[in-house]
Design an enzyme around this catalytic site. Sequence first.
Site, PDB file in Angstrom:
ATOM      1  N   THR A  70      40.008  10.970  22.326  1.00  0.00           N
ATOM      2  CA  THR A  70      41.436  11.204  22.579  1.00  0.00           C
ATOM      3  C   THR A  70      41.713  10.994  24.063  1.00  0.00           C
ATOM      4  O   THR A  70      42.668  10.293  24.446  1.00  0.00           O
ATOM      5  CB  THR A  70      41.842  12.631  22.147  1.00  0.00           C
ATOM      6  OG1 THR A  70      41.512  12.790  20.763  1.00  0.00           O
ATOM      7  CG2 THR A  70      43.322  12.878  22.336  1.00  0.00           C
ATOM      8  N   ASN A 149      39.931   5.238  10.546  1.00  0.00           N
ATOM      9  CA  ASN A 149      39.218   6.470  10.212  1.00  0.00           C
ATOM     10  C   ASN A 149      39.451   6.923   8.776  1.00  0.00           C
ATOM     11  O   ASN A 149      38.652   7.691   8.243  1.00  0.00           O
ATOM     12  CB  ASN A 149      39.597   7.588  11.189  1.00  0.00           C
ATOM     13  CG  ASN A 149      41.075   7.659  11.474  1.00  0.00           C
ATOM     14  OD1 ASN A 149      41.727   6.649  11.716  1.00  0.00           O
ATOM     15  ND2 ASN A 149      41.634   8.847  11.439  1.00  0.00           N
ATOM     16  N   GLN A 177      35.335   5.066  15.430  1.00  0.00           N
ATOM     17  CA  GLN A 177      34.712   5.130  14.098  1.00  0.00           C
ATOM     18  C   GLN A 177      33.636   4.078  13.912  1.00  0.00           C
ATOM     19  O   GLN A 177      32.800   4.198  13.026  1.00  0.00           O
ATOM     20  CB  GLN A 177      35.790   4.977  13.005  1.00  0.00           C
ATOM     21  CG  GLN A 177      36.711   6.179  12.886  1.00  0.00           C
ATOM     22  CD  GLN A 177      36.007   7.422  12.323  1.00  0.00           C
ATOM     23  OE1 GLN A 177      34.925   7.347  11.747  1.00  0.00           O
ATOM     24  NE2 GLN A 177      36.615   8.585  12.513  1.00  0.00           N
ATOM     25  N   SER A 197      33.381   8.221  20.957  1.00  0.00           N
ATOM     26  CA  SER A 197      33.229   9.668  20.937  1.00  0.00           C
ATOM     27  C   SER A 197      31.875  10.029  20.324  1.00  0.00           C
ATOM     28  O   SER A 197      31.526   9.545  19.244  1.00  0.00           O
ATOM     29  CB  SER A 197      34.356  10.265  20.091  1.00  0.00           C
ATOM     30  OG  SER A 197      34.258  11.660  20.079  1.00  0.00           O
ATOM     31  N   ALA A 198      31.116  10.906  21.008  1.00  0.00           N
ATOM     32  CA  ALA A 198      29.739  11.181  20.605  1.00  0.00           C
ATOM     33  C   ALA A 198      29.622  11.931  19.272  1.00  0.00           C
ATOM     34  O   ALA A 198      28.639  11.769  18.557  1.00  0.00           O
ATOM     35  CB  ALA A 198      29.034  11.989  21.695  1.00  0.00           C
ATOM     36  N   HIS A 199      30.635  12.755  18.941  1.00  0.00           N
ATOM     37  CA  HIS A 199      30.444  13.589  17.747  1.00  0.00           C
ATOM     38  C   HIS A 199      30.545  12.800  16.442  1.00  0.00           C
ATOM     39  O   HIS A 199      30.282  13.336  15.368  1.00  0.00           O
ATOM     40  CB  HIS A 199      31.378  14.804  17.764  1.00  0.00           C
ATOM     41  CG  HIS A 199      32.825  14.538  17.483  1.00  0.00           C
ATOM     42  ND1 HIS A 199      33.374  14.708  16.236  1.00  0.00           N
ATOM     43  CD2 HIS A 199      33.842  14.156  18.291  1.00  0.00           C
ATOM     44  CE1 HIS A 199      34.678  14.449  16.291  1.00  0.00           C
ATOM     45  NE2 HIS A 199      34.985  14.112  17.522  1.00  0.00           N
ATOM     46  N   THR A 234      34.017  17.892  37.204  1.00  0.00           N
ATOM     47  CA  THR A 234      32.552  18.037  37.157  1.00  0.00           C
ATOM     48  C   THR A 234      32.019  17.508  35.828  1.00  0.00           C
ATOM     49  O   THR A 234      32.523  17.871  34.763  1.00  0.00           O
ATOM     50  CB  THR A 234      32.174  19.523  37.325  1.00  0.00           C
ATOM     51  OG1 THR A 234      32.763  19.988  38.531  1.00  0.00           O
ATOM     52  CG2 THR A 234      30.665  19.708  37.386  1.00  0.00           C
ATOM     53  N   CYS A 321      42.426  15.821  11.671  1.00  0.00           N
ATOM     54  CA  CYS A 321      43.481  16.312  12.560  1.00  0.00           C
ATOM     55  C   CYS A 321      44.813  16.408  11.845  1.00  0.00           C
ATOM     56  O   CYS A 321      45.700  17.120  12.276  1.00  0.00           O
ATOM     57  CB  CYS A 321      43.625  15.397  13.762  1.00  0.00           C
ATOM     58  SG  CYS A 321      42.190  14.410  14.068  1.00  0.00           S
TER      59      CYS A 321
HETATM   60  N1  PMP Z   1      40.195   7.681  17.396  1.00  0.00           N
HETATM   61  C1  PMP Z   1      39.727   7.656  16.135  1.00  0.00           C
HETATM   62  C2  PMP Z   1      39.796   6.383  15.350  1.00  0.00           C
HETATM   63  C3  PMP Z   1      39.178   8.808  15.569  1.00  0.00           C
HETATM   64  O1  PMP Z   1      38.731   8.784  14.316  1.00  0.00           O
HETATM   65  C4  PMP Z   1      39.128   9.994  16.346  1.00  0.00           C
HETATM   66  C5  PMP Z   1      38.532  11.268  15.781  1.00  0.00           C
HETATM   67  N2  PMP Z   1      39.061  11.676  14.565  1.00  0.00           N
HETATM   68  C6  PMP Z   1      39.636   9.959  17.639  1.00  0.00           C
HETATM   69  C7  PMP Z   1      40.150   8.787  18.135  1.00  0.00           C
HETATM   70  C8  PMP Z   1      39.609  11.189  18.513  1.00  0.00           C
HETATM   71  O2  PMP Z   1      38.312  11.462  18.917  1.00  0.00           O
HETATM   72  P1  PMP Z   1      37.912  12.840  19.643  1.00  0.00           P
HETATM   73  O3  PMP Z   1      37.715  13.820  18.553  1.00  0.00           O
HETATM   74  O4  PMP Z   1      36.641  12.537  20.363  1.00  0.00           O
HETATM   75  O5  PMP Z   1      39.000  13.179  20.591  1.00  0.00           O
END
Ligand code: PMP
Length: 386
Positions: A70, A149, A177, A197-199, A234, A321
Amino acid sequence: MIYLDHNATTRPAPSVVQAMLQMMSATWANASSQHGPGQDAKRALAVARAHVARVLGCKPAELIFTSGATESNQLALRGLLAAADPKRRRVLLGSVEHAAHLRLARTLADSGLQVELLPVLGSGALDLAAAAARIGADVALVSLMAANNETGVLMPTREVGVLARAAGARMHVDATQLIGKLPFDFASCAADAVSLSAHKFQGPKGVGALLLRQGTAFVTQTPGSQERGRRGGTENLPAIVGMAAALDLLGNVALTARRVAQLRDALEAGLLRLVPDTHIWGRTQARLPGTSYLRFGHLSADVVLQRLEQLGVAASSGAACSSAGSQPSHVLGAMGVADDEALAALRLSLGPDSTRAEVDELLAQLPPLLAPLLHEETTTSSTWSQ
Ligand code: PMP
């Protein structure tokens, strides 16, 4: 539990947790401090940066660590637009981008830019001809996701990127994704900036990166000395090291993708066979390997999710989300899907830790639970829109 929500997030791998614990307990100093512990942290940061850069095919200097996609998306759009030729007033975004990205687009429109959404077809694929027709000399920036996504459908970021850059516009790709699920190489992709995004690939939450091609004009949005002055604050060293450890685990991404796609295909084939009136979106398109976006008749996703919960299956009705609000998906809306159908949408997303046994268990347990509901639906309703 059978976890089928890998597009929402993934479980951090044990080696990721270990690497993070090690940093938090032993290398916790500020990487900008001049003393010994600070220099240790600085070295650990440099090692992680070199590692992440190597796996993603970028130069270490092209890597800006952020708090996730994000932020990376915001940083990319605001930073690139602030540096753009003021005569270029148009910004093009995919109509099925992540919800937060579309909200940012509205803010940009409020600030006086002309923001246009690129349409998708009923299949979920980008309407490439329509996109090409809009790219011109007055466009400052094009932003397009690499893979959606919800549907998992891959977008033609290379084709659009080539057109955008030939027209003198900057190209941003939200590859959140895709990275970790399919091969990716920044050096050879047609983009000036890429978010990740790492998660999404067994790393920690709250950390990601923006890859920014060397020489790209960019105005920082969070001034500070870190990240070569492009993103102050930081550095979150444990999370960054965790992300590097997660990338380490990816190994042969193409091979894993084939295995996950086989599982997904077996799941879809089984559901189509065992549950009458199963409809799968995006199936004709090149998709992410583990994503299946479907509906069972017009059964409300909430009802199906309750049944899945009973079976110990974690899935979702779409993007994490926005799924809490039970609003029809904007992605399906953009594909021309009616609201009553969209409210039946269910996303099952498999990952590298998914197994054949899980797929078989779901195929054995879910159809009998859905059968009476579907029967009830067909006997009580004959007026669904097509
Ligand atoms: N872009 C896409 C295509 C996503 O699927 C997501 C996570 N659902 C995000 C952005 C946002 O990622 P983050 O959770 O790291 O902010």
